[in-house]
Scaffold this motif. Sequence first.
Motif, short mmCIF file in Angstrom:
data_model
loop_
_atom_site.label_atom_id
_atom_site.label_comp_id
_atom_site.label_asym_id
_atom_site.label_seq_id
_atom_site.Cartn_x
_atom_site.Cartn_y
_atom_site.Cartn_z
N HIS A 1 0.80 -1.23 0.00
CA HIS A 1 0.00 0.00 0.00
C HIS A 1 0.82 1.27 0.00
O HIS A 1 0.34 2.32 0.39
CB HIS A 1 -0.94 0.04 1.22
N GLU A 2 2.09 1.16 -0.39
CA GLU A 2 2.90 2.37 -0.43
C GLU A 2 3.25 2.66 -1.87
O GLU A 2 3.62 1.75 -2.61
CB GLU A 2 4.19 2.18 0.36
N PRO A 3 3.16 3.94 -2.29
CA PRO A 3 3.63 4.25 -3.63
C PRO A 3 5.10 3.87 -3.68
O PRO A 3 5.85 4.17 -2.74
CB PRO A 3 3.45 5.76 -3.74
N PRO A 4 5.54 3.16 -4.73
CA PRO A 4 6.92 2.65 -4.74
C PRO A 4 7.95 3.78 -4.67
O PRO A 4 7.80 4.81 -5.34
CB PRO A 4 7.01 1.91 -6.08
N THR A 5 8.96 3.58 -3.84
CA THR A 5 10.07 4.53 -3.78
C THR A 5 11.37 3.75 -3.96
O THR A 5 11.36 2.52 -3.94
CB THR A 5 10.14 5.23 -2.41
N LEU A 6 12.46 4.49 -4.12
CA LEU A 6 13.76 3.84 -4.31
C LEU A 6 14.08 2.91 -3.14
O LEU A 6 14.71 1.88 -3.31
CB LEU A 6 14.85 4.88 -4.46
N ALA A 7 13.61 3.30 -1.96
CA ALA A 7 13.91 2.49 -0.78
C ALA A 7 13.04 1.25 -0.71
O ALA A 7 13.51 0.17 -0.38
CB ALA A 7 13.73 3.33 0.48
N THR A 8 11.73 1.40 -1.04
CA THR A 8 10.82 0.27 -0.85
C THR A 8 10.78 -0.67 -2.06
O THR A 8 10.66 -1.88 -1.90
CB THR A 8 9.39 0.74 -0.55
N ALA A 9 10.81 -0.10 -3.27
CA ALA A 9 10.73 -0.95 -4.47
C ALA A 9 11.63 -0.38 -5.55
O ALA A 9 11.16 0.18 -6.54
CB ALA A 9 9.30 -1.04 -4.96
N PRO A 10 12.96 -0.52 -5.36
CA PRO A 10 13.90 0.13 -6.28
C PRO A 10 13.72 -0.29 -7.74
O PRO A 10 13.78 0.55 -8.64
CB PRO A 10 15.27 -0.28 -5.74
N LEU A 11 13.46 -1.57 -7.94
CA LEU A 11 13.37 -2.08 -9.31
C LEU A 11 12.20 -1.42 -10.05
O LEU A 11 12.34 -0.99 -11.20
CB LEU A 11 13.19 -3.60 -9.25
N VAL A 12 11.07 -1.35 -9.38
CA VAL A 12 9.88 -0.76 -9.98
C VAL A 12 10.14 0.71 -10.34
O VAL A 12 9.84 1.17 -11.45
CB VAL A 12 8.67 -0.87 -9.02
N VAL A 13 10.76 1.44 -9.40
CA VAL A 13 11.00 2.86 -9.63
C VAL A 13 12.00 3.06 -10.76
O VAL A 13 11.79 3.90 -11.65
CB VAL A 13 11.53 3.51 -8.32
N LEU A 14 13.07 2.25 -10.77
CA LEU A 14 14.10 2.42 -11.81
C LEU A 14 13.52 2.11 -13.19
O LEU A 14 13.79 2.82 -14.16
CB LEU A 14 15.30 1.52 -11.52
N ILE A 15 12.72 1.05 -13.28
CA ILE A 15 12.13 0.70 -14.57
C ILE A 15 11.18 1.79 -15.02
O ILE A 15 11.20 2.23 -16.17
CB ILE A 15 11.41 -0.67 -14.48
N GLN A 16 10.36 2.25 -14.08
CA GLN A 16 9.41 3.32 -14.39
C GLN A 16 10.14 4.55 -14.93
O GLN A 16 9.79 5.09 -15.97
CB GLN A 16 8.64 3.68 -13.11
N TRP A 17 11.21 4.96 -14.23
CA TRP A 17 11.96 6.14 -14.67
C TRP A 17 12.74 5.88 -15.95
O TRP A 17 12.87 6.76 -16.80
CB TRP A 17 12.88 6.63 -13.55
N GLY A 18 13.25 4.67 -16.07
CA GLY A 18 13.96 4.30 -17.29
C GLY A 18 13.09 4.54 -18.52
O GLY A 18 13.51 5.19 -19.48
#
Lengths: 355, 250
Positions: free
Chosen positions: A311-328
């Motif tokens: 239930h947390e919007p993904p952040t670099l700390a909680t879900a780095p892979l998701v955030v990096l792919i999203q930003w990529g």
Amino acid sequence: MNSPLCTIPRTIALCVAAGLLWSSAATAGDIEDSNSACLDCHDGEESAIHFADGATLTVGISADAWKKSGHAAEVRCKDCHAAIKDYPHPAVNFPTKRAYQLDRAQSCKRCHYAYHTKAQDSIHAKELAKGNQKAPTCTDCHGMHNEADKADRQAVTLRCGSCHAKISAQYAQSVHGEGWGKASANVPMCVDCHGAHAILDPRKAAFHTRSWDICSKCHADAEKMAGTGLSTQVVETYLDDFHGRSNERYAQGAGTPGKPIATCSDCHGVHDIRSFRAAKKNGTLQSEVIVACRKCHKDAPPAFADAWLSHEPPTLATAPLVVLIQWGYRVLIPLIMAGLVLHILLHLWRARVHR
Amino acid sequence: MTRIITRKDGSVWVERFTPIRRVEHILVLVTFVVLIVTGLPQKFEGPNANGILAALGGLDKTRWVHRAAGIVFSVHASVHIGVFVAGLLRGKMRWSLLPTVQDLRDALGNLRYYLGLQKVAPELPKFDYRQKFEYLGMVLGGLVMVVTGLILLYPEALAAWIPGALIPAAFVAHSNEAMLALLVLIVWHVYGSHLSPEVFPMDTSVFTGFLRKDELRERHTKEFRRLFPQEPVHPSAATPSEEVPTERAN
């Protein structure tokens, strides 16, 4: 083609009609007179109606309670007790007390038709129609002779518990029931989730599929969540996830799910609703979440629980892979597209200028 | 061997796509369209998405079709890549669709030509850098879709082998990669094969299998030189009028 002369007889007729209506319209004084005639005998009266099954019902009511009720100023006794025209009253011919009470409650719809129709869709009305006389009708929640303008929430909740005792006990132990008795008006009670009149059958798939929307009424509302320390992003993060996205589409009319897809209550519980905050603090989140996952995903390995972003919007700390792919992709897509469009424009320009 | 044929009207055509490649193109076309139509309403919400979902018989049926098309695409992609790798290893296939350093030179040269910094456009091979970019994007993007799609299809089973954090990552990658593929298709493929002045309204070679000899000379000069080493690449220098080749080449 109305000449002014023509309208005169019409005006007279209207005035006469209005006068007749006025003379027949009841005034508060009339109602009081009519009712006091009844209360002369019935206030505190102890005699009773005897039913075929041996049950009795006292005919007395409290005049004080009646005068405080929402109906006192506007309703005559005989509006509900229509069979009674004068004295001595006709005999009451009902096999049971409950049958008599259910029949009296049929009077409500003469004025409260909208609520009556709503209630017709409810599981309670359906149970009644099936012949289950234990199912509640209007007066079971609103009372008789002492109805308040709005039913008292706590009283109604206790009333639900008088039939649904097991659920009531679960509720009392839950994070929702904990707030009971505290002054906060935000403590959720039965009717907040189930509705008051149109109480749907919660065992039906349609209820399950949309139930996240019930939770969102409070849990996505910053005002109601103020002071609880709870995130208001729980609903949108759920809707961003596979489960939420699916149930949202079903709720919008994309058919019915072949198998139920998890909604809030599947992990947090229904009446025994619980928080995962303690588990998060203790570091036992994965082992507790996987229990919930396995209700549907029977053979899921422990790592499966890590797919849930809590239930947390993904952040670099909680879900780095998701955030990096999203930003990529956020960088890559515009970059590639700009390059391709530029190449096309140059090509067109060359074709035009250097033909 | 590249087949060269002369049609009844006397025009000469050079084979560009063997029948199996033409079938592959149609297969990709169909699976791509099905995947996009069934995928978009899962990604985006709104009245249009709901309309598509309703037309397809609900979310469950839409997902079933999406997964079936995904499996067809995945099998196709695996076979295609497998056959290509095996062909390369056994020396039976040319490197004609994969990028080389020369492609980079061609791209830079072409850009210089577009900008007017270079008088003559570079001579391009059978598949030029623009087409190779698209093919490579298709294969690599397709691989991303196949792998992430597989994770999303069997998250339970795969979580025994991969970290659970890969599942939401696959979710994000699958949907973003699909958007990239769709945008490249709409912009690059539609321009390159339909709207570009060189091929407008449509380059039919991927359906018929053949490209007319003069088009090959114009657009894939290097390949023309390879196939017709004896002939001039600038027909205007040899014959002033539009040349209609009549000879049957080998």
